[in-house]
Design a protein around this motif. Structure first.
Motif, PDB file in Angstrom:
ATOM      1  N   THR A   1       0.176   0.943   1.674  1.00 31.87           N
ATOM      2  CA  THR A   1       0.095   1.519   3.017  1.00 31.87           C
ATOM      3  C   THR A   1      -1.168   1.061   3.728  1.00 31.87           C
ATOM      4  OG1 THR A   1       1.306   3.462   2.237  1.00 31.87           O
ATOM      5  CG2 THR A   1       0.129   3.674   4.330  1.00 31.87           C
ATOM      6  N   LEU A   2      -2.262   0.980   2.993  1.00 36.70           N
ATOM      7  CA  LEU A   2      -3.530   0.520   3.575  1.00 36.70           C
ATOM      8  C   LEU A   2      -3.359  -0.866   4.176  1.00 36.70           C
ATOM      9  CD1 LEU A   2      -6.537   1.274   3.919  1.00 36.70           C
ATOM     10  CD2 LEU A   2      -6.962   0.224   1.682  1.00 36.70           C
ATOM     11  N   ALA A   3      -2.633  -1.739   3.474  1.00 37.55           N
ATOM     12  CA  ALA A   3      -2.396  -3.095   3.980  1.00 37.55           C
ATOM     13  C   ALA A   3      -1.405  -3.084   5.137  1.00 37.55           C
ATOM     14  CB  ALA A   3      -1.881  -3.987   2.853  1.00 37.55           C
ATOM     15  N   ALA A   4      -0.285  -2.359   4.972  1.00 40.42           N
ATOM     16  CA  ALA A   4       0.754  -2.348   5.996  1.00 40.42           C
ATOM     17  C   ALA A   4       0.252  -1.764   7.315  1.00 40.42           C
ATOM     18  CB  ALA A   4       1.966  -1.556   5.503  1.00 40.42           C
ATOM     19  N   GLU A   5      -0.636  -0.775   7.238  1.00 36.40           N
ATOM     20  CA  GLU A   5      -1.146  -0.121   8.443  1.00 36.40           C
ATOM     21  C   GLU A   5      -2.416  -0.776   8.971  1.00 36.40           C
ATOM     22  OE1 GLU A   5       0.328   2.238  10.110  1.00 36.40           O
ATOM     23  OE2 GLU A   5       1.985   2.494   8.687  1.00 36.40           O
ATOM     24  N   ARG A   6      -2.857  -1.854   8.330  1.00 41.10           N
ATOM     25  CA  ARG A   6      -4.069  -2.570   8.720  1.00 41.10           C
ATOM     26  C   ARG A   6      -5.277  -1.626   8.759  1.00 41.10           C
ATOM     27  NH1 ARG A   6      -0.363  -3.826  12.335  1.00 41.10           N
ATOM     28  NH2 ARG A   6      -1.509  -2.850  14.060  1.00 41.10           N
ATOM     29  N   GLY A   7      -5.377  -0.807   7.723  1.00 42.74           N
ATOM     30  CA  GLY A   7      -6.477   0.140   7.635  1.00 42.74           C
ATOM     31  C   GLY A   7      -7.795  -0.556   7.370  1.00 42.74           C
ATOM     32  N   THR A   8      -8.864   0.041   7.896  1.00 43.68           N
ATOM     33  CA  THR A   8     -10.207  -0.502   7.681  1.00 43.68           C
ATOM     34  C   THR A   8     -11.092   0.457   6.882  1.00 43.68           C
ATOM     35  OG1 THR A   8     -11.109   0.467   9.718  1.00 43.68           O
ATOM     36  CG2 THR A   8     -10.082  -1.724   9.880  1.00 43.68           C
ATOM     37  N   PHE A   9     -10.646   1.716   6.748  1.00 43.20           N
ATOM     38  CA  PHE A   9     -11.473   2.729   6.098  1.00 43.20           C
ATOM     39  C   PHE A   9     -10.569   3.618   5.251  1.00 43.20           C
ATOM     40  CE2 PHE A   9     -13.579   6.733   5.529  1.00 43.20           C
ATOM     41  CZ  PHE A   9     -14.940   6.498   5.569  1.00 43.20           C
ATOM     42  N   THR A  10     -10.998   3.863   4.002  1.00 47.35           N
ATOM     43  CA  THR A  10     -10.266   4.766   3.125  1.00 47.35           C
ATOM     44  C   THR A  10     -11.238   5.364   2.116  1.00 47.35           C
ATOM     45  OG1 THR A  10      -8.219   4.981   1.826  1.00 47.35           O
ATOM     46  CG2 THR A  10      -9.628   3.068   1.361  1.00 47.35           C
ATOM     47  N   ALA A  11     -10.774   6.354   1.359  1.00 46.51           N
ATOM     48  CA  ALA A  11     -11.639   7.012   0.383  1.00 46.51           C
ATOM     49  C   ALA A  11     -10.780   7.646  -0.700  1.00 46.51           C
ATOM     50  CB  ALA A  11     -12.501   8.077   1.055  1.00 46.51           C
ATOM     51  N   ALA A  12     -11.355   7.799  -1.903  1.00 42.21           N
ATOM     52  CA  ALA A  12     -10.634   8.414  -3.018  1.00 42.21           C
ATOM     53  C   ALA A  12     -11.608   8.681  -4.157  1.00 42.21           C
ATOM     54  CB  ALA A  12      -9.496   7.518  -3.497  1.00 42.21           C
ATOM     55  N   PRO A  13     -11.249   9.590  -5.077  1.00 40.80           N
ATOM     56  CA  PRO A  13     -12.074   9.808  -6.276  1.00 40.80           C
ATOM     57  C   PRO A  13     -11.894   8.682  -7.288  1.00 40.80           C
ATOM     58  CG  PRO A  13     -10.674  11.717  -5.775  1.00 40.80           C
ATOM     59  CD  PRO A  13     -10.167  10.565  -4.978  1.00 40.80           C
ATOM     60  N   ASP A  14     -12.748   8.679  -8.302  1.00 40.43           N
ATOM     61  CA  ASP A  14     -12.726   7.639  -9.331  1.00 40.43           C
ATOM     62  C   ASP A  14     -11.369   7.534 -10.004  1.00 40.43           C
ATOM     63  OD1 ASP A  14     -14.633   5.884 -11.261  1.00 40.43           O
ATOM     64  OD2 ASP A  14     -13.215   7.016 -12.496  1.00 40.43           O
ATOM     65  N   PHE A  15     -10.715   8.688 -10.306  1.00 38.21           N
ATOM     66  CA  PHE A  15      -9.453   8.619 -11.039  1.00 38.21           C
ATOM     67  C   PHE A  15      -8.394   7.871 -10.248  1.00 38.21           C
ATOM     68  CE2 PHE A  15      -8.415  12.445  -8.537  1.00 38.21           C
ATOM     69  CZ  PHE A  15      -7.074  12.254  -8.251  1.00 38.21           C
ATOM     70  N   ALA A  16      -8.437   7.932  -8.911  1.00 34.36           N
ATOM     71  CA  ALA A  16      -7.455   7.236  -8.095  1.00 34.36           C
ATOM     72  C   ALA A  16      -7.665   5.721  -8.164  1.00 34.36           C
ATOM     73  CB  ALA A  16      -7.534   7.722  -6.652  1.00 34.36           C
TER      74      ALA A  16
END
Length: 554
Positions: free
Chosen positions: A271-286
């Motif tokens: 989804t990050l690629a398909a939506e051309r995202g520039t910013f994201t975040a997640a915990p270590d387990f992800a």
């Protein structure tokens, strides 16, 4: 037999003796926020950008102006139910349009939002009892819920506002409620990883200042940036680092339900690629899970400039594995940014603006950057860890507990409960002080043991939790989940547990007193996905795992 990886074997444990003198790190001076919280949550002027809600094949996009109209209608309806400025309204926050309209609508009405996590089915009764008592203690008067006979509302003595009554309202363009938000804007609960959750009270100006600081720190611009997130809005990373940061910056946000990642880890990066995202975040387990699944060779992540990793201890192997998996997809090493934060400082404490790729500091710990603007950190000079303290412009007002309100120390240092150290101008966090034991003259943290298990067992283990034993707080127990295929096979489970214990001994020189190999879903987790070590300790002491226990190595 499980072997010890080089990363685990080289991990140096700190002596249990006194740490070196404390070092103070101070971030740049905080700026006065450009918008008040009232202005942030009433984006009537923004008609070009907004939020896209993704749920499977369903896709719905609303501009911020449209969201403001819906939120105003919700605020008006809340007023009809008796909500007044300064009141507190509790709700389970989902990653959907109804939640976003409710959250903004509560603030439109001048009330405070009390963010409740989603209860697990197994612990629904306990959740209603514990959080009901907490809501009563923090003077919360209203609960928005699907269940008009809510057990939670009954425990808390709350007036129920049916969620259905807030749906399908005609957006307002005139007569918009414009009440000022009270001193408290948000109450979010600590993770409860080592103790009973507490309600963290965040002031209106504190919240507005912090999200404005984040926007400036990560240089979010409407013309260039697009945030993509599956993090739950009931957790500070999802609510503040994703949703509120997008709202104050007026940048586009793509919001997915947390289950989209849980059921398919590849969905996040796809989804990050398909939506051309520039910013994201997640915990270590992800990041750890995302690094183990296959991706289409045509996936393009070259547009991502910030990928935050925080919420739990950052494992260097996770960072290396994720970089290895995403480098062919175009993700730049500098986009991967380890960070540190906690609810008591709204969300963020330390983080570089741009990453330098996976790095390892003394003792195998990942550097987490210098303090953010407006934040000061105090910790020992490394590599011997000690208490991590914080103070600055964004500290919380205090804790709401069952026993009453505990105000935060004004202008003083707040003890985070974590141990860590400062090296080369950056913070390194080692682990929770509540889960550390002094063994043979060295401090061993629960996170050290868990990291060795993950590093050495790999896919053979789904999750693990180390915890100090009730009977001997200087010895650890270990609970390890195995995949369903392993659980069904049965053969070799005892050998797996013995191999894990041997790996911990070889890497850390520590003999784990007991290893419990259990089925997936047994280890209790916090609302943010952290393992609840205190609850694991209780399960071990009670001996009530039943059929969930596959093998015990004592």
């Amino acid at each position: 037999m499980i072997g010890v990886t080089a990363g685990a074997a080289e991990r140096a444990l700190a002596p249990a003796g006194p740490a070196r003198g404390p070092v103070d790190l101070t971030g740049p001076r905080a700026r006065v926020p450009g918008r008040s919280l009232e202005e942030v949550v009433r984006p009537f002027e923004e008609a070009g950008r907004g939020i896209t809600f993704l749920d499977g094949r369903d896709r719905r996009t609303l501009t911020y102006r449209e969201l403001a109209g819906r939120a105003a209608a919700v605020a008006q309806r809340l007023g009809e139910f008796g909500v007044r400025p300064g009141d507190r309204v509790a709700a389970n926050a989902g990653n959907d349009l109804d939640t976003v309209a409710l959250l903004m609508g509560v603030w439109f009405a001048g009330a405070a939002f009390v963010s409740l996590p989603k209860p697990s089915r197994r612990d629904a009764g306990r959740f209603a009892r514990d959080f009901g008592q907490l809501l009563k203690a923090c003077d919360c008067a209203f609960a928005v819920t699907e269940d008009t006979e809510s057990e939670l509302a009954a425990f808390g003595g709350l007036k129920v506002i049916p969620a259905a009554a807030l749906r399908g309202l005609e957006p307002l363009t005139r007569g918009v409620p414009d009440a000022l938000i009270g001193d408290t804007a948000l109450i979010q609960f600590t993770s409860g990883s080592v103790s009973m959750p507490k309600g963290v009270a965040i002031g209106s100006s504190t919240l507005a200042g912090h999200i404005d600081m984040l926007r400036r720190h990560y240089q979010l611009e409407p013309d260039h940036d697009r945030i993509v997130s599956w993090l739950p809005l009931y957790h500070d990373m999802g609510l503040i680092a994703a949703f509120l940061q997008a709202l104050i910056a007026r940048v586009d946000l793509v919001l997915m339900p947390p289950t989209s990642f849980a059921y398919g880890p590849a969905t996040w990066l796809n989804t990050l690629a398909a939506e051309r995202g520039t910013f994201t975040a997640a915990p270590d387990f992800a990041y750890r899970m995302a690094a183990t699944v296959p991706y289409d060779s045509g996936l393009d992540l070259s547009g991502v400039r910030v990928s935050l990793c925080g919420g739990e201890r950052v494992n260097p192997r996770t960072m290396r594995d994720f970089q290895t998996a995403t480098e062919p997809l175009g993700l730049l090493p500098g986009a991967l940014i380890p960070s540190y934060g906690l609810a008591e400082n709204v969300v963020g404490v330390s983080s570089p603006t741009h990453g330098l790729g996976p790095r390892v500091g003394p003792g195998g710990h990942v550097p987490l950057g210098a303090p953010m603007p407006g934040v000061a950190v105090r910790a020992p000079e490394g590599p011997v860890p000690g208490p991590v303290l914080i103070r600055g412009a964004y500290l919380f007002d205090g804790y709401h507990t069952i026993d009453g309100f505990i105000p935060a120390a004004r202008g003083g240092w707040h003890d985070t409960g974590d141990d860590g150290f400062i090296h080369d101008g950056e913070l390194h966090v080692v682990g929770r002080r509540a889960e550390v034991a002094s063994i043979a003259g060295r401090n061993v943290f629960a996170e050290d043991i868990e990291a060795v298990v993950r590093d050495t067992a790999g896919a053979a283990v789904g999750a693990c939790a180390a915890f100090r034993l009730h009977s001997d707080d200087q010895r650890f127990g270990l609970m390890v989940e195995v995949p369903p295929s392993t659980a069904r096979a049965g053969d070799g489970i005892g050998e797996l547990g013995s191999g894990i214990r041997a790996a911990v001994r070889d890497a850390l020189g520590v003999r784990v007193a007991t290893v419990q190999v259990v089925r997936v879903g047994t280890i209790p987790r916090t609302t943010s996905g952290k393992v609840q070590r205190a609850h694991c300790r209780q399960l071990h002491a009670e001996g009530t795992l039943g059929r969930r226990l596959l093998a015990a190595i004592d």
